[in-house]
Write an enzyme that holds these catalytic residues in place. Structure first.
Site, PDB file in Angstrom:
ATOM      1  CD  GLU A 286      51.973 -35.796  10.546  1.00 22.91           C
ATOM      2  OE1 GLU A 286      51.550 -35.250   9.513  1.00 22.91           O
ATOM      3  OE2 GLU A 286      52.378 -35.152  11.536  1.00 22.91           O
TER       4      GLU A 286
ATOM      5  CD1 TRP B  64      45.125 -37.734  11.841  1.00 27.03           C
ATOM      6  CD2 TRP B  64      45.716 -36.117  10.411  1.00 27.03           C
ATOM      7  NE1 TRP B  64      46.358 -38.065  11.333  1.00 27.03           N
ATOM      8  CE2 TRP B  64      46.752 -37.085  10.450  1.00 27.03           C
ATOM      9  CE3 TRP B  64      45.863 -35.006   9.574  1.00 27.03           C
ATOM     10  CZ2 TRP B  64      47.911 -36.968   9.686  1.00 27.03           C
ATOM     11  CZ3 TRP B  64      47.026 -34.900   8.813  1.00 27.03           C
ATOM     12  CH2 TRP B  64      48.029 -35.861   8.872  1.00 27.03           C
TER      13      TRP B  64
ATOM     14  CE1 TYR C 156      42.972 -31.407  11.241  1.00 24.83           C
ATOM     15  CE2 TYR C 156      45.192 -30.665  10.699  1.00 24.83           C
ATOM     16  CZ  TYR C 156      44.343 -31.626  11.208  1.00 24.83           C
ATOM     17  OH  TYR C 156      44.864 -32.805  11.682  1.00 24.83           O
TER      18      TYR C 156
ATOM     19  CG  ASP D 172      46.180 -25.108  11.342  1.00 22.82           C
ATOM     20  OD1 ASP D 172      45.191 -25.801  11.624  1.00 22.82           O
ATOM     21  OD2 ASP D 172      47.204 -25.563  10.785  1.00 22.82           O
TER      22      ASP D 172
ATOM     23  CD1 TRP E 185      46.273 -28.733  13.407  1.00 22.98           C
ATOM     24  CD2 TRP E 185      47.728 -29.421  14.940  1.00 22.98           C
ATOM     25  NE1 TRP E 185      45.971 -30.048  13.718  1.00 22.98           N
ATOM     26  CE2 TRP E 185      46.852 -30.493  14.657  1.00 22.98           C
ATOM     27  CE3 TRP E 185      48.746 -29.615  15.880  1.00 22.98           C
ATOM     28  CZ2 TRP E 185      46.953 -31.730  15.286  1.00 22.98           C
ATOM     29  CZ3 TRP E 185      48.845 -30.857  16.502  1.00 22.98           C
ATOM     30  CH2 TRP E 185      47.953 -31.889  16.203  1.00 22.98           C
ATOM     31  CB  THR E 186      50.041 -22.910  17.550  1.00 23.04           C
ATOM     32  OG1 THR E 186      50.871 -23.857  18.238  1.00 23.04           O
ATOM     33  CG2 THR E 186      48.653 -22.885  18.156  1.00 23.04           C
ATOM     34  CD  GLU E 187      52.244 -26.824  12.935  1.00 26.65           C
ATOM     35  OE1 GLU E 187      51.149 -26.262  13.179  1.00 26.65           O
ATOM     36  OE2 GLU E 187      52.342 -28.036  12.683  1.00 26.65           O
TER      37      GLU E 187
END
Length: 530
Positions: A311, A379, A404, A406, A454-456
């Site tokens: 990204e 991914w 994923y 999350d 992922w922890t957003e």
């Protein structure tokens, strides 16, 4: 054999290659001894001693007990464990195999064997033989501590949970736009400035919402050395990630000259998504990150280091006269080619130090030649992993559509912050890491797979538990057990009857099968389902 003894053999997770139950049990008591590889035996003695209150001293004839020997068993990390009326004998291919035998023994002792203090006065294991070895060498879980920092004690606990499920890689995502979590003494502002943000975005609704609460934290060198050492005791390799040249706004906030607008002071980013602020490609910036990576190599002995590479918007490079000049100096056709050029500098540096670089699958299209030995983490689906494997590069499969964790677990109206794809427990269990159609030669390059946390939207250890479990239990069986040995109905029976009580004993606040508890919901925090 009692039905209780039989059920213990029947409740192992991940499912072993083969189990041969026999009548009877072996009781543990004051005369039970323990011998074998010092590291494994000391680990098991410490764990079982705490749980049972037994001393489990070294062997003294004619005592009975638990003994581990090396010998010929199928495959790396494999073992054969035989339990008779006189004791437990393990033949292990290697030290990891001995450790996984010890994890199996803990399950056979019952859920209370996973607690931190004795709650039972009787301890026994059923008689029989188990032969076991894993399907894949890379059985990983990615943990993002950049978006929301997890204290060291929680990372150590996460290692415990990976090891209990026979997973062997912890991919630790240490840097991103929203935070820098690793201390680098040469560059103290990375943590002093880049280690915290003024506020955090809550959910992903149509209108941005913030909590207006500062968030931060970082790990010292001693903290990371402790995490690495603790993980090694559990035969878990910690793979660090420093993400470049995108996802770098926290570093640019700390040292503005790393960015494309050195006169502009950026904050550590408080939003989720992809920041357009990327690193410049000046020699000083490259040298800065080579020095950071040298510090990473001092802290992490892992053979693999992840450099990210995902990204990376080219907007700043295309708009910057300095970046355009730099691209021309390097003989590149366009500024966006700085992406691949930057990655090659850091990858070749790691390879010159005897390590292997790993990057997200965008590195396949970043331009230029991908250095041999680079591992591709696929991914954006499975296509990147397939391309890498067919080209002779090793690949780790981690498609967002499948693993994923999350992403939301159901369409239940109370599902907290429902983002991403709907992936149920069954969906994760039915994932197959080796894509159909690969030749045997290409399939051999699929090292395994990795679940992603992922922890957003996971702002506490309780939220991490909820998102991760029990789906990680399903993923663990996918990685360990042969595809022909897997059955989703049988898995769900073993999970609900035997393994959820183990998670209870371990203190894991998992998502219940029928939906979240009231305190696990997040009313008012909007999601963005896909």
């Amino acid at each position: 054999m009692s039905s209780t003894a039989a059920s213990r053999w029947d409740g192992l997770l991940p499912r072993p290659v083969s189990v041969e139950p026999r009548p009877g049990v072996f009781p543990l008591g004051e005369r039970t001894t323990m011998d074998g590889p010092p590291k494994v035996v000391e680990w098991l003695r410490r764990r079982l001693g705490t749980t049972t209150g037994l001393a489990l001293p070294p062997h003294r004839a004619p005592d009975v007990g638990f003994r581990i020997d090396s010998g010929a068993v199928p495959g790396p990390e494999g073992y054969r464990m035989e339990i008779t009326e006189s004791g437990v004998t393990v033949t292990a291919h290697d030290e990891p195999g001995a450790h996984y035998a010890a994890q199996t023994l803990r399950q056979l002792l019952g859920a209370d064997a996973l607690r931190q203090a004795p709650v039972s006065g009787e301890w026994w294991v059923p008689r029989g033989t188990v032969t076991d070895h894993p399907r894949f060498s890379w059985r990983g879980c990615h943990l993002d501590v950049a978006r929301h920092f997890l204290p060291k004690r929680e990372v150590l606990r996460f290692v415990d949970l990976l090891a209990a499920h026979k997973l062997n890689v912890l991919h630790l995502h240490l840097t991103d736009d929203q935070g820098w979590r690793v201390e680098v003494p040469r560059y103290p502002k990375l943590t002093e400035v880049g280690g915290w943000r003024h506020r955090s975005m809550v959910g992903r609704g149509a209108t941005d919402t913030y909590d207006d609460r500062p968030h931060g934290g970082h790990y010292t060198g001693a903290d990371l050395a402790e995490i690495v050492s603790y993980a090694a005791e559990h035969h878990v390799t910690v793979v660090p990630e420093v993400d470049v040249p995108g996802h770098s706004q926290a570093a640019i906030a700390a040292y503005p000259w790393l960015g494309n607008h050195p006169d502009r002071r950026l904050p550590v980013w408080d939003r989720w998504g992809v920041s357009e602020h990327v690193l410049n490609a000046e020699p000083a910036t490259v040298d800065f990150f080579l020095a950071v990576l040298d510090r990473i190599l001092e802290l992490f002995p892992a053979p693999v280091v992840c450099v990210g590479g995902d990204e990376v918007p080219a907007t700043e490079w295309e708009d910057s006269p300095r970046a355009r000049r730099r691209a021309a100096e390097l003989g590149l056709d366009e500024p966006r080619a700085l992406h691949g050029w930057f990655l090659r500098q850091v990858i070749e540096h790691l390879h010159s130090r005897g390590r292997r670089a790993m990057g997200w699958d965008e590195i396949l299209d970043a331009g230029g030649h991908l250095p041999p030995g680079t591992i591709v983490a696929s991914w954006q689906g499975e296509r990147g992993g397939e391309r890498a494997a067919r080209a002779g590069h090793d690949a780790v499969m981690c498609p967002e559509q499948s693993v994923y964790l999350d992403h939301r677990q159901s369409d239940h109206p109370d599902e907290p912050i429902p983002v991403g794809f709907l992936r149920t427990l069954t969906d994760v269990y039915e994932y197959e890491p080796v894509p159909a159609g690969l030749s045997d030669e290409a399939a051999a390059h699929v090292l395994g797979a990795q679940a992603q946390v992922w922890t957003e939207h996971l702002d506490s250890p309780r939220r991490v538990d909820y998102a991760t479990f029990p789906r990680l239990c399903a993923f663990a069986e996918v990685m360990w057990s042969e595809r022909t040995h897997r059955d989703v109905t049988d898995f769900e029976r073993r999970l609900n009857t035997h393994h959820l009580p183990r998670l209870d004993a371990l203190g894991v606040e998992y998502r219940p099968p029928d939906g979240p508890h009231p305190w696990q919901t997040r009313p008012g925090a909007a999601g963005r389902p896909r």
